[in-house]
Write a protein that holds these residues in place. Structure first.
Motif, PDB file in Angstrom:
ATOM      1  N   ASN A 190      51.418  11.530   8.802  1.00 33.76           N
ATOM      2  CA  ASN A 190      51.064  10.128   9.019  1.00 33.76           C
ATOM      3  C   ASN A 190      52.300   9.264   9.222  1.00 33.76           C
ATOM      4  OD1 ASN A 190      50.696   7.310   7.517  1.00 33.76           O
ATOM      5  ND2 ASN A 190      48.724   7.853   8.436  1.00 33.76           N
ATOM      6  N   GLN A 191      53.312   9.486   8.403  1.00 38.32           N
ATOM      7  CA  GLN A 191      54.514   8.650   8.463  1.00 38.32           C
ATOM      8  C   GLN A 191      55.392   8.962   9.665  1.00 38.32           C
ATOM      9  OE1 GLN A 191      55.214   5.869   6.154  1.00 38.32           O
ATOM     10  NE2 GLN A 191      53.043   6.356   6.358  1.00 38.32           N
ATOM     11  N   LEU A 192      55.266  10.164  10.227  1.00 34.65           N
ATOM     12  CA  LEU A 192      56.012  10.492  11.447  1.00 34.65           C
ATOM     13  C   LEU A 192      55.556   9.639  12.623  1.00 34.65           C
ATOM     14  CD1 LEU A 192      56.264  14.400  11.400  1.00 34.65           C
ATOM     15  CD2 LEU A 192      58.180  12.782  11.333  1.00 34.65           C
ATOM     16  N   THR A 193      54.357   9.082  12.544  1.00 36.04           N
ATOM     17  CA  THR A 193      53.820   8.286  13.651  1.00 36.04           C
ATOM     18  C   THR A 193      54.119   6.795  13.506  1.00 36.04           C
ATOM     19  OG1 THR A 193      51.661   7.920  12.569  1.00 36.04           O
ATOM     20  CG2 THR A 193      51.924   9.932  13.878  1.00 36.04           C
ATOM     21  N   LEU A 194      54.862   6.425  12.456  1.00 38.58           N
ATOM     22  CA  LEU A 194      55.154   5.006  12.243  1.00 38.58           C
ATOM     23  C   LEU A 194      55.963   4.432  13.397  1.00 38.58           C
ATOM     24  CD1 LEU A 194      54.886   2.642  10.187  1.00 38.58           C
ATOM     25  CD2 LEU A 194      57.144   3.317   9.325  1.00 38.58           C
ATOM     26  N   THR A 195      55.547   3.261  13.878  1.00 36.95           N
ATOM     27  CA  THR A 195      56.247   2.568  14.965  1.00 36.95           C
ATOM     28  C   THR A 195      56.549   1.145  14.523  1.00 36.95           C
ATOM     29  OG1 THR A 195      54.195   1.741  15.945  1.00 36.95           O
ATOM     30  CG2 THR A 195      55.016   3.901  16.711  1.00 36.95           C
ATOM     31  N   THR A 196      57.443   0.497  15.244  1.00 36.75           N
ATOM     32  CA  THR A 196      57.769  -0.896  14.943  1.00 36.75           C
ATOM     33  C   THR A 196      56.537  -1.778  15.066  1.00 36.75           C
ATOM     34  OG1 THR A 196      60.051  -0.606  15.721  1.00 36.75           O
ATOM     35  CG2 THR A 196      59.198  -2.861  15.637  1.00 36.75           C
ATOM     36  N   LYS A 197      55.733  -1.537  16.089  1.00 33.20           N
ATOM     37  CA  LYS A 197      54.525  -2.329  16.296  1.00 33.20           C
ATOM     38  C   LYS A 197      53.559  -2.182  15.125  1.00 33.20           C
ATOM     39  CE  LYS A 197      50.728  -3.038  19.598  1.00 33.20           C
ATOM     40  NZ  LYS A 197      50.137  -2.586  20.894  1.00 33.20           N
ATOM     41  N   ARG A 198      53.386  -0.950  14.680  1.00 34.57           N
ATOM     42  CA  ARG A 198      52.470  -0.691  13.572  1.00 34.57           C
ATOM     43  C   ARG A 198      52.996  -1.292  12.264  1.00 34.57           C
ATOM     44  NH1 ARG A 198      51.439   5.445  11.933  1.00 34.57           N
ATOM     45  NH2 ARG A 198      51.379   5.117   9.683  1.00 34.57           N
ATOM     46  N   ALA A 199      54.309  -1.170  12.031  1.00 33.15           N
ATOM     47  CA  ALA A 199      54.907  -1.719  10.810  1.00 33.15           C
ATOM     48  C   ALA A 199      54.769  -3.236  10.778  1.00 33.15           C
ATOM     49  CB  ALA A 199      56.375  -1.323  10.721  1.00 33.15           C
ATOM     50  N   ARG A 200      55.015  -3.869  11.928  1.00 33.70           N
ATOM     51  CA  ARG A 200      54.897  -5.328  11.977  1.00 33.70           C
ATOM     52  C   ARG A 200      53.454  -5.770  11.758  1.00 33.70           C
ATOM     53  NH1 ARG A 200      56.845  -9.990  16.313  1.00 33.70           N
ATOM     54  NH2 ARG A 200      55.061 -11.349  15.930  1.00 33.70           N
ATOM     55  N   ARG A 213      56.417 -15.434  10.928  1.00 29.03           N
ATOM     56  CA  ARG A 213      57.575 -16.259  11.290  1.00 29.03           C
ATOM     57  C   ARG A 213      58.672 -15.338  11.801  1.00 29.03           C
ATOM     58  NH1 ARG A 213      57.309 -18.729   5.849  1.00 29.03           N
ATOM     59  NH2 ARG A 213      59.309 -17.676   5.464  1.00 29.03           N
ATOM     60  N   ASP A 214      59.543 -15.865  12.616  1.00 30.86           N
ATOM     61  CA  ASP A 214      60.604 -15.045  13.196  1.00 30.86           C
ATOM     62  C   ASP A 214      61.486 -14.407  12.133  1.00 30.86           C
ATOM     63  OD1 ASP A 214      59.705 -15.607  15.716  1.00 30.86           O
ATOM     64  OD2 ASP A 214      61.193 -17.166  16.130  1.00 30.86           O
ATOM     65  N   ASP A 215      61.689 -15.104  11.000  1.00 30.95           N
ATOM     66  CA  ASP A 215      62.587 -14.562   9.977  1.00 30.95           C
ATOM     67  C   ASP A 215      62.007 -13.347   9.259  1.00 30.95           C
ATOM     68  OD1 ASP A 215      60.955 -16.891   8.924  1.00 30.95           O
ATOM     69  OD2 ASP A 215      61.623 -16.060   7.024  1.00 30.95           O
ATOM     70  N   TYR A 216      60.709 -13.061   9.434  1.00 33.14           N
ATOM     71  CA  TYR A 216      60.121 -11.862   8.849  1.00 33.14           C
ATOM     72  C   TYR A 216      60.569 -10.603   9.587  1.00 33.14           C
ATOM     73  CZ  TYR A 216      56.656 -15.049   6.673  1.00 33.14           C
ATOM     74  OH  TYR A 216      56.038 -16.031   5.964  1.00 33.14           O
ATOM     75  N   GLN A 217      60.975 -10.749  10.840  1.00 30.24           N
ATOM     76  CA  GLN A 217      61.263  -9.594  11.679  1.00 30.24           C
ATOM     77  C   GLN A 217      62.386  -8.724  11.108  1.00 30.24           C
ATOM     78  OE1 GLN A 217      59.544  -8.512  14.357  1.00 30.24           O
ATOM     79  NE2 GLN A 217      60.890  -6.717  14.405  1.00 30.24           N
ATOM     80  N   LYS A 218      63.345  -9.340  10.414  1.00 33.25           N
ATOM     81  CA  LYS A 218      64.471  -8.547   9.902  1.00 33.25           C
ATOM     82  C   LYS A 218      64.020  -7.511   8.875  1.00 33.25           C
ATOM     83  CE  LYS A 218      65.840 -12.105   6.532  1.00 33.25           C
ATOM     84  NZ  LYS A 218      66.926 -13.039   6.151  1.00 33.25           N
ATOM     85  N   GLN A 318      57.363 -15.117   1.667  1.00 33.99           N
ATOM     86  CA  GLN A 318      56.485 -15.990   2.433  1.00 33.99           C
ATOM     87  C   GLN A 318      56.698 -17.466   2.089  1.00 33.99           C
ATOM     88  OE1 GLN A 318      52.333 -15.028   1.944  1.00 33.99           O
ATOM     89  NE2 GLN A 318      51.671 -16.327   3.635  1.00 33.99           N
ATOM     90  N   GLU A 319      56.807 -17.771   0.804  1.00 43.41           N
ATOM     91  CA  GLU A 319      57.034 -19.151   0.364  1.00 43.41           C
ATOM     92  C   GLU A 319      58.095 -19.124  -0.737  1.00 43.41           C
ATOM     93  OE1 GLU A 319      55.987 -21.991   1.385  1.00 43.41           O
ATOM     94  OE2 GLU A 319      54.422 -21.419   2.823  1.00 43.41           O
ATOM     95  N   PRO A 320      59.372 -18.909  -0.370  1.00 42.45           N
ATOM     96  CA  PRO A 320      60.416 -18.691  -1.374  1.00 42.45           C
ATOM     97  C   PRO A 320      60.599 -19.837  -2.363  1.00 42.45           C
ATOM     98  CG  PRO A 320      61.358 -18.936   0.835  1.00 42.45           C
ATOM     99  CD  PRO A 320      59.889 -18.779   1.001  1.00 42.45           C
ATOM    100  N   GLU A 321      60.606 -21.065  -1.900  1.00 39.17           N
ATOM    101  CA  GLU A 321      60.853 -22.178  -2.816  1.00 39.17           C
ATOM    102  C   GLU A 321      59.717 -22.325  -3.827  1.00 39.17           C
ATOM    103  OE1 GLU A 321      61.720 -25.762  -0.718  1.00 39.17           O
ATOM    104  OE2 GLU A 321      63.510 -24.925   0.259  1.00 39.17           O
ATOM    105  N   ARG A 322      58.519 -22.161  -3.375  1.00 37.61           N
ATOM    106  CA  ARG A 322      57.360 -22.247  -4.263  1.00 37.61           C
ATOM    107  C   ARG A 322      57.384 -21.133  -5.301  1.00 37.61           C
ATOM    108  NH1 ARG A 322      51.771 -21.910  -1.258  1.00 37.61           N
ATOM    109  NH2 ARG A 322      50.318 -21.547  -2.979  1.00 37.61           N
ATOM    110  N   PHE A 323      57.686 -19.931  -4.861  1.00 36.18           N
ATOM    111  CA  PHE A 323      57.781 -18.807  -5.779  1.00 36.18           C
ATOM    112  C   PHE A 323      58.918 -19.018  -6.773  1.00 36.18           C
ATOM    113  CE2 PHE A 323      60.000 -14.854  -6.817  1.00 36.18           C
ATOM    114  CZ  PHE A 323      59.023 -14.215  -7.557  1.00 36.18           C
ATOM    115  N   GLN A 324      60.063 -19.452  -6.286  1.00 39.00           N
ATOM    116  CA  GLN A 324      61.230 -19.632  -7.153  1.00 39.00           C
ATOM    117  C   GLN A 324      60.956 -20.653  -8.257  1.00 39.00           C
ATOM    118  OE1 GLN A 324      64.222 -20.692  -4.258  1.00 39.00           O
ATOM    119  NE2 GLN A 324      63.897 -18.753  -3.176  1.00 39.00           N
ATOM    120  N   GLN A 325      60.252 -21.722  -7.919  1.00 35.34           N
ATOM    121  CA  GLN A 325      59.941 -22.730  -8.931  1.00 35.34           C
ATOM    122  C   GLN A 325      59.062 -22.141 -10.029  1.00 35.34           C
ATOM    123  OE1 GLN A 325      61.318 -25.997  -9.039  1.00 35.34           O
ATOM    124  NE2 GLN A 325      60.585 -25.554 -11.114  1.00 35.34           N
ATOM    125  N   ALA A 326      58.067 -21.347  -9.621  1.00 37.20           N
ATOM    126  CA  ALA A 326      57.193 -20.699 -10.606  1.00 37.20           C
ATOM    127  C   ALA A 326      57.994 -19.715 -11.460  1.00 37.20           C
ATOM    128  CB  ALA A 326      56.052 -19.978  -9.890  1.00 37.20           C
TER     129      ALA A 326
END
Length: 340
Positions: A190-200, A213-218, A318-326
């Protein structure tokens, strides 16, 4: 004789070139060219008759030090680097922060013939913290790291100020709920078939509740760099990690936790290991985080539940500032109680 010598020399040269090319093709398997947000150090580790290196970031406070340490455990498809924004906020609040890559992941050594278990990874983590002179810390685990953090707190309760679980997996026993045992061989295929498209596509649906968001791509790139460098070993490691997760549940031991525990749960999460292998009627019963979060909070003796009703599997990204405050609010509660 001269012709034989030249032939031997030519063959040796070809072998050296082949070896060099092969080594360079594997560059990226340990994220050699993927930048982390803070300097990475390596601890030599002797484990299971192997000499290994465990990667970690040790970030000092950027504000007045409060003498407290936070330790961050990453998930299966994550690395210490994914904690970057969280580390920055914690350091700015006066905390020392340790974020490590577990053996078998990311920048650490990746033996493919290693007995991976949460007990072993917890022991490795304890060895690192012991070497750094850290006697006690708040242990924060995300995703698979939540299972590891739970095991760590069960093994080393005297070394844990508090346990923070960020969308941990393992809040249910998938095998007991109808997921069939999946062999390592089948996981590997199953994992041999992993692709960038599937992971995204998976990350968008599960980690970020359908948002992108674009910053998720990294973080997609971080995963796929390793596959491009060595697809077979990356797929094999992924397979044996899945086997570890599926066959080593911690959910049945939640009632044995003896440390203050906080659950940070994005309710749009739907992670359930092995759900692709079950019929729809069982699939609908798995990965229900609104239900699992409340059930888990009741199971853990001293627990606190913080919900993000609109976030997915990775609220810290996804929401770093909100998470950090909590997170910071919870830390203030932990240490204010200790000082009473």
């Amino acid at each position: 004789m001269m012709k034989i010598c030249r032939a031997v020399s030519f063959i040796v040269t070809l072998l050296l070139i082949s070896s060099f090319v092969s080594a360079n093709n594997k560059t990226g398997f340990r994220l050699e060219n993927f930048d982390y947000p803070y300097p990475v150090q390596f601890m030599p580790l002797s484990s299971q008759k192997k000499q290994l290196d465990m990667a970690y970031m040790d970030v000092k406070p950027t504000a007045k030090a409060n003498g407290k340490t936070i330790v961050l455990f990453h998930g299966k498809n994550f690395c210490a680097a994914t904690w970057g924004e969280t580390i920055k906020a914690l350091a700015a609040a006066g905390y020392r922060v340790i974020a490590m890559d577990q053996i078998g992941f990311c920048k650490s050594s990746k033996p493919i013939d290693y007995q991976y278990s949460f007990h072993q990874l917890a022991t490795n983590s304890w060895n690192l913290l012991n070497k750094l002179g850290i006697e006690k810390a708040v242990i924060v685990g995300h995703s698979m790291g939540g299972m590891l953090a739970t095991r760590y707190a069960l093994l080393y309760p005297d070394n844990v100020d508090a346990l923070f679980l960020v969308n941990p997996i393992g809040l249910e026993d998938w095998l007991a709920k109808g997921v069939p045992y999946v062999s390592i061989k089948d996981w590997y295929k199953n994992q041999l078939t992993l692709t960038t498209k599937r992971a995204r596509a998976y990350q968008q649906k599960t980690y970020y509740a359908g948002q992108w968001r674009d910053d998720y791509q990294k973080w997609v790139d971080m995963l796929m760099i390793q596959y491009r460098a060595d697809k077979e070993d990356s797929a094999w490691l992924s397979a044996i990690h899945y086997d570890m997760i599926l066959t080593q549940p911690v959910v049945h031991e939640f009632d044995q936790l003896s440390v203050p525990t906080w659950l940070f749960i994005g309710e749009k999460d739907n992670t359930a290991i092995g759900k692709a292998f079950v019929p729809d009627d069982i699939k609908k019963q798995l990965g229900n985080y609104p239900v699992l979060a409340r059930k888990t909070a009741k199971a853990i003796p001293e627990s606190h539940l913080i919900l993000f009703n609109d976030l997915g599997h990775s609220p810290q990204i996804q929401e770093p500032e909100r998470f950090q405050q909590a997170l910071l609010n919870a830390l203030n509660t932990v240490f204010s109680k200790q000082s009473e």
